[in-house]
Design a protein around this motif. Structure first.
Motif, PDB file in Angstrom:
ATOM      1  N   ALA A 198       1.663  -6.274   0.047  1.00 31.53           N
ATOM      2  CA  ALA A 198       0.216  -6.142  -0.123  1.00 31.53           C
ATOM      3  C   ALA A 198      -0.507  -7.311   0.531  1.00 31.53           C
ATOM      4  CB  ALA A 198      -0.138  -6.052  -1.604  1.00 31.53           C
ATOM      5  N   ASP A 199       0.041  -8.510   0.399  1.00 30.37           N
ATOM      6  CA  ASP A 199      -0.552  -9.701   1.007  1.00 30.37           C
ATOM      7  C   ASP A 199      -0.573  -9.558   2.531  1.00 30.37           C
ATOM      8  OD1 ASP A 199      -1.704 -12.299   0.813  1.00 30.37           O
ATOM      9  OD2 ASP A 199       0.229 -13.170   1.394  1.00 30.37           O
ATOM     10  N   GLN A 249      -0.564  -6.695   4.233  1.00 30.00           N
ATOM     11  CA  GLN A 249      -1.505  -5.642   4.593  1.00 30.00           C
ATOM     12  C   GLN A 249      -2.936  -6.156   4.572  1.00 30.00           C
ATOM     13  OE1 GLN A 249      -0.205  -2.758   1.677  1.00 30.00           O
ATOM     14  NE2 GLN A 249       0.882  -1.566   3.239  1.00 30.00           N
ATOM     15  N   GLN A 250      -3.260  -6.994   3.606  1.00 25.76           N
ATOM     16  CA  GLN A 250      -4.609  -7.546   3.503  1.00 25.76           C
ATOM     17  C   GLN A 250      -4.886  -8.582   4.584  1.00 25.76           C
ATOM     18  OE1 GLN A 250      -4.861  -8.941  -0.532  1.00 25.76           O
ATOM     19  NE2 GLN A 250      -5.233  -6.902  -1.351  1.00 25.76           N
ATOM     20  N   SER A 251      -3.830  -9.193   5.125  1.00 25.02           N
ATOM     21  CA  SER A 251      -4.022 -10.239   6.131  1.00 25.02           C
ATOM     22  C   SER A 251      -4.499  -9.689   7.464  1.00 25.02           C
ATOM     23  CB  SER A 251      -2.712 -11.015   6.349  1.00 25.02           C
ATOM     24  OG  SER A 251      -1.793 -10.244   7.112  1.00 25.02           O
ATOM     25  N   GLY A 252      -4.157  -8.429   7.768  1.00 26.81           N
ATOM     26  CA  GLY A 252      -4.545  -7.836   9.042  1.00 26.81           C
ATOM     27  C   GLY A 252      -3.689  -8.324  10.202  1.00 26.81           C
TER      28      GLY A 252
END
Length: 64
Positions: free
Chosen positions: A3-4, A6-9
Motif C-alpha cells: 500500500a505504501d 502504491q501511494q508513493s507513485g
C-alpha cells in the motif's frame, strides 16, 4: 509495504531502492498480495515507528 508503494507513485524498482528493500522480496509479497485479494485474506497495518525498533536476539552457546 504494498500500500505504501502504491501511494508513493514510484516504480517498484525505485521504491525498493529508496527503502532498502530487496526487489525479489518485494515481488514475492506483491504476488502474495494478489493471491490474498482473491482468497479473502488481508494485511495488517504496521506502525512505521515500530518497524525500526531495536531487536535483541540471545542465542545460547553450546559447548561440544
Amino acid at each position: 509495504m504494498i500500500a505504501d508503494w502504491q501511494q508513493s507513485g514510484k516504480s517498484k524498482k525505485a521504491y525498493c531502492m529508496e527503502n532498502g528493500i530487496n526487489e525479489a522480496t518485494f515481488y514475492y509479497w506483491f504476488s502474495r498480495s494478489k493471491e490474498n485479494h482473491t482468497g479473502g485474506g488481508s494485511f495488517i497495518t504496521i506502525d512505521k515507528a515500530q518497524e525500526r525498533a531495536m531487536l535483541r536476539l540471545f542465542i545460547p552457546m553450546v559447548c561440544v
